[in-house]
Design a protein around this motif. Structure first.
Motif, PDB file in Angstrom:
ATOM      1  N   GLN A  87      -3.575   4.917   3.239  1.00 18.89           N
ATOM      2  CA  GLN A  87      -3.377   6.363   3.076  1.00 18.89           C
ATOM      3  C   GLN A  87      -4.462   6.965   2.174  1.00 18.89           C
ATOM      4  OE1 GLN A  87       0.637   8.084   1.883  1.00 18.89           O
ATOM      5  NE2 GLN A  87      -0.487   8.407   0.000  1.00 18.89           N
ATOM      6  N   GLU A  88      -4.691   6.315   1.056  1.00 18.50           N
ATOM      7  CA  GLU A  88      -5.664   6.853   0.098  1.00 18.50           C
ATOM      8  C   GLU A  88      -7.083   6.792   0.649  1.00 18.50           C
ATOM      9  OE1 GLU A  88      -4.762   8.565  -2.517  1.00 18.50           O
ATOM     10  OE2 GLU A  88      -2.722   8.157  -1.864  1.00 18.50           O
ATOM     11  N   LEU A  89      -7.407   5.699   1.337  1.00 16.18           N
ATOM     12  CA  LEU A  89      -8.762   5.590   1.897  1.00 16.18           C
ATOM     13  C   LEU A  89      -8.997   6.652   2.962  1.00 16.18           C
ATOM     14  CD1 LEU A  89      -9.263   1.717   2.269  1.00 16.18           C
ATOM     15  CD2 LEU A  89     -10.074   3.213   0.435  1.00 16.18           C
ATOM     16  N   GLU A  90      -7.995   6.880   3.807  1.00 18.43           N
ATOM     17  CA  GLU A  90      -8.192   7.864   4.884  1.00 18.43           C
ATOM     18  C   GLU A  90      -8.130   9.284   4.330  1.00 18.43           C
ATOM     19  OE1 GLU A  90      -6.573   6.662   8.500  1.00 18.43           O
ATOM     20  OE2 GLU A  90      -7.477   8.318   9.618  1.00 18.43           O
ATOM     21  N   ARG A  91      -7.511   9.474   3.187  1.00 18.28           N
ATOM     22  CA  ARG A  91      -7.590  10.770   2.504  1.00 18.28           C
ATOM     23  C   ARG A  91      -9.073  11.058   2.235  1.00 18.28           C
ATOM     24  NH1 ARG A  91      -9.232  13.953  -1.564  1.00 18.28           N
ATOM     25  NH2 ARG A  91      -9.152  12.208  -3.012  1.00 18.28           N
ATOM     26  N   GLY A  92      -9.819   9.995   1.924  1.00 17.53           N
ATOM     27  CA  GLY A  92     -11.265  10.152   1.733  1.00 17.53           C
ATOM     28  C   GLY A  92     -11.977  10.346   3.054  1.00 17.53           C
ATOM     29  N   ASP A  93     -11.764   9.416   3.984  1.00 14.65           N
ATOM     30  CA  ASP A  93     -12.409   9.522   5.304  1.00 14.65           C
ATOM     31  C   ASP A  93     -11.844   8.435   6.212  1.00 14.65           C
ATOM     32  OD1 ASP A  93     -14.904  10.860   6.723  1.00 14.65           O
ATOM     33  OD2 ASP A  93     -14.928   8.736   7.261  1.00 14.65           O
ATOM     34  N   SER A  94     -11.565   8.810   7.463  1.00 18.07           N
ATOM     35  CA  SER A  94     -11.014   7.827   8.409  1.00 18.07           C
ATOM     36  C   SER A  94     -11.970   6.656   8.628  1.00 18.07           C
ATOM     37  CB  SER A  94     -10.727   8.476   9.766  1.00 18.07           C
ATOM     38  OG  SER A  94      -9.880   9.587   9.645  1.00 18.07           O
ATOM     39  N   GLY A  95     -13.270   6.922   8.511  1.00 16.45           N
ATOM     40  CA  GLY A  95     -14.242   5.858   8.745  1.00 16.45           C
ATOM     41  C   GLY A  95     -14.171   4.778   7.671  1.00 16.45           C
ATOM     42  N   ASN A 363     -12.759  13.093  13.054  1.00 12.76           N
ATOM     43  CA  ASN A 363     -12.400  11.676  12.897  1.00 12.76           C
ATOM     44  C   ASN A 363     -11.109  11.354  13.646  1.00 12.76           C
ATOM     45  OD1 ASN A 363     -14.550  11.027  11.240  1.00 12.76           O
ATOM     46  ND2 ASN A 363     -13.408  11.267   9.330  1.00 12.76           N
ATOM     47  N   LEU A 364     -10.134  12.250  13.498  1.00 11.18           N
ATOM     48  CA  LEU A 364      -8.806  11.964  14.065  1.00 11.18           C
ATOM     49  C   LEU A 364      -8.835  11.930  15.592  1.00 11.18           C
ATOM     50  CD1 LEU A 364      -6.795  14.045  11.465  1.00 11.18           C
ATOM     51  CD2 LEU A 364      -6.522  11.575  11.848  1.00 11.18           C
ATOM     52  N   GLU A 365      -9.870  12.515  16.197  1.00 15.84           N
ATOM     53  CA  GLU A 365     -10.003  12.414  17.662  1.00 15.84           C
ATOM     54  C   GLU A 365     -10.260  10.964  18.086  1.00 15.84           C
ATOM     55  OE1 GLU A 365      -9.327  14.544  19.954  1.00 15.84           O
ATOM     56  OE2 GLU A 365      -9.239  16.436  18.856  1.00 15.84           O
ATOM     57  N   SER A 366     -10.898  10.193  17.220  1.00 16.41           N
ATOM     58  CA  SER A 366     -11.027   8.749  17.504  1.00 16.41           C
ATOM     59  C   SER A 366      -9.725   8.024  17.188  1.00 16.41           C
ATOM     60  CB  SER A 366     -12.131   8.114  16.644  1.00 16.41           C
ATOM     61  OG  SER A 366     -13.394   8.442  17.121  1.00 16.41           O
ATOM     62  N   VAL A 367      -9.129   8.405  16.051  1.00 12.03           N
ATOM     63  CA  VAL A 367      -7.940   7.673  15.596  1.00 12.03           C
ATOM     64  C   VAL A 367      -6.805   7.815  16.609  1.00 12.03           C
ATOM     65  CG1 VAL A 367      -6.327   7.363  13.670  1.00 12.03           C
ATOM     66  CG2 VAL A 367      -8.684   8.008  13.201  1.00 12.03           C
ATOM     67  N   ILE A 368      -6.756   8.965  17.293  1.00  8.24           N
ATOM     68  CA  ILE A 368      -5.688   9.170  18.279  1.00  8.24           C
ATOM     69  C   ILE A 368      -5.969   8.381  19.574  1.00  8.24           C
ATOM     70  CG2 ILE A 368      -6.548  11.248  19.502  1.00  8.24           C
ATOM     71  CD1 ILE A 368      -3.622  12.391  19.055  1.00  8.24           C
ATOM     72  N   THR A 369      -7.186   7.858  19.679  1.00 10.07           N
ATOM     73  CA  THR A 369      -7.573   7.088  20.882  1.00 10.07           C
ATOM     74  C   THR A 369      -7.604   5.586  20.609  1.00 10.07           C
ATOM     75  OG1 THR A 369      -8.803   8.877  21.917  1.00 10.07           O
ATOM     76  CG2 THR A 369      -9.517   6.657  22.457  1.00 10.07           C
ATOM     77  N   TYR A 370      -8.146   5.202  19.441  1.00  6.57           N
ATOM     78  CA  TYR A 370      -8.253   3.753  19.251  1.00  6.57           C
ATOM     79  C   TYR A 370      -6.933   3.143  18.796  1.00  6.57           C
ATOM     80  CZ  TYR A 370      -9.727   4.235  14.185  1.00  6.57           C
ATOM     81  OH  TYR A 370      -9.831   4.483  12.853  1.00  6.57           O
TER      82      TYR A 370
END
Ligand code: TGC
Ligand code: FAD
Length: 392
Positions: A87-95, A363-370
């Motif tokens: 959670q904390e890392l993705e608060r920074g960036d999904s990558g 970023n979330l456009e990838s996260v919703i796919t991968y």
């Protein structure tokens, strides 16, 4: 981003459900993200470059294999702590979360769960510190949602196997030292193995031109008659359940990670709505803005409850793959919706790198796919409740 003023929303006082250790882990990673990620991430995303200098710090805060036991160099934390780190890392960036997800759930987990004692001792301690980085090869150019159809294959040559094929869309592949690769044997059975950079015939071309996860390196894995020693094969795990078990762990982490991205968008939108004056008053005073903000905090709170409960079930080894699919699907969609609404609240400023919104949204456009697309997870839930597979 000039200054990171993030304040985490906790509308239902979920902190009270966390142990002291879980809160310490969460706060440590939160502080690290503020100090190390926020000041640089926009620049790296704009330049489409992975900030490799963060690897050491990721290891130090326990982001690589959080639940891998200390015996193998991991921090030996519980599943809720693992989720909070994501959670904390993705608060920074999904990558950045992607890099940690892959290393933890898709490289360290399979080595820990399916590897020989020698493989565990050889790779896990170095993966935990980031001295070694890994990637995970399942997806192929013609087999994404349906990995069972994969064409990558290997032939038995006595003390080694010869691997051929190609994997596509592989996070971390351009710089990874090792790859956990899934391929079919001569009987068509899926097996896993560890392929090392430097093995002849193994290349990792980078994928360019992404509008999403720009601060994460993505590439291919190409195997041209690669000789892999037999000792690099996972000895016992056979079939699709091998890679899918790894996905359970990664999808679980993503369900937490998405909350981090959503919290960042909400926090930024809330602050902006109080500061931005139009028609002589803060835009947060308009009913339409309040509707957006109220719905955001409602959805974030529901997602927090869902993942916390899932974490408890995971700690008890009772979380089912279908429950994990529900959380991944719900939370990533929730985060993407919030990012889009937050973008509206920021008006024109929302499309700039002054605010994290557009980066999170893309970023979330990838996260919703991968890790299984939004629709695949819906079908997994459909299968679970009806008992009838839509895939056959
Ligand atoms: P199906 O016949 O249902 O199952 C085959 C075998 O696998 C078992 N199984 C599972 N085992 C563990 N965990 C799960 N979640 C499992 N789901 C199924 C199942 O019991 C069976 O076992 P057995 O012993 O009977 O053989 O398989 P299917 O071919 O019908 O496919 C099902 C489907 C579509 C759900 C599956 O293929 C799927 O999940 N597809 C999506 C693919 C996917 O998620 N790819 C992700 C690639 S990695 C990635 O994206 C990393 S991004 C990382 C980052 O940057 O953060
Ligand atoms: P497809 O499977 O071709 O799907 C296209 C569309 O068809 C989707 O909308 C899908 O939902 C729909 N669809 C497919 N089948 C059905 C069905 N039965 N019913 C209804 N709709 C269906 N993979 C790895 O192995 N390792 C990685 O590290 C990794 N990292 C990634 C990083 C990024 C940035 C991205 C974008 C992807 C990554 N992937 C990785 C691959 C990812 O897992 C796949 O992109 C994903 O599983 C979808 O596969 P696909 O892109 O081939 O889409």
């Amino acid at each position: 981003m000039a200054t990171d003023n993030f304040q985490a929303p906790d509308y239902y006082l979920l902190d009270e459900l966390l142990t002291d250790e879980q809160k310490l882990v969460r706060d440590t990673v939160r502080a690290w993200v503020k100090k190390e990620v926020s000041p640089i991430i926009e620049d790296y995303a704009q330049r489409a470059e992975f900030p490799k200098q963060l690897i050491k710090g990721l290891g130090e805060v326990g982001a690589f294999g959080p639940y891998i036991p200390q015996e193998y160099g991991g921090p030996g934390l519980d599943q809720v702590s693992y989720g909070l780190i994501m959670q904390e890392l993705e608060r920074g960036d999904s990558g950045i979360r992607s890099t940690a997800s892959v290393q933890s759930s898709l490289v360290m987990y399979p080595i820990y769960a399916f590897g020989t004692e020698e493989q565990k001792r050889k790779y896990l301690p170095k993966l935990a510190t980031g001295e070694l980085m890994g990637c995970f090869g399942l997806t192929e150019p013609d087999h994404g949602s349906n990995p069972n159809g994969m064409l990558s294959n290997f032939k038995d040559k006595g003390d080694h196997v010869v691997l051929n094929g190609a994997k596509m869309w592989i996070s971390n592949s351009p710089f990874a030292d090792i790859a956990v690769v899934w391929a079919k044997d001569e009987q068509g059975v899926i097996r896993g193995m560890i392929v090392e950079r430097g093995m002849a015939g193994f290349t990792t071309p980078e994928t360019h031109g992404k509008w999403s996860l720009r601060a994460s390196a993505t590439g291919e894995l190409v195997f041209d008659n690669v000789k892999v020693p037999k000792e690099n094969l996972f000895p016992d795990i056979k079939g699709l359940k091998g890679p899918l078990s790894c996905l359970n762990s990664a999808r679980y982490g993503i369900s937490w990670g998405a909350i981090g991205a959503a919290m960042d968008c909400y926090d930024s939108a809330l602050r902006y709505s109080k500061e931005r004056i139009q028609f002589g008053r803060p835009i947060g005073g308009f009913q339409l803005t309040q509707k957006k903000l109220a719905e955001m905090i409602t959805e974030i709170t529901k997602a927090q409850m869902l993942t916390w409960r899932l974490g408890i079930l995971k700690n008890e080894n009772r979380a089912t793959p279908a429950q994990i699919s529900m959380a991944k699907r719900n939370n990533v969609h929730m985060a993407l919706t919030i990012a889009r609404e937050a973008r509206q609240i920021h008006g024109g400023m929302g499309i700039t790198g002054e605010y994290p919104i557009m980066r999170h949204m893309m970023n979330l456009e990838s996260v919703i796919t991968y890790e299984g697309t939004h629709d695949i997870h819906l079908l997994i839930t459909g299968y679970d409740v009806t008992g009838i597979s839509a895939f056959e």
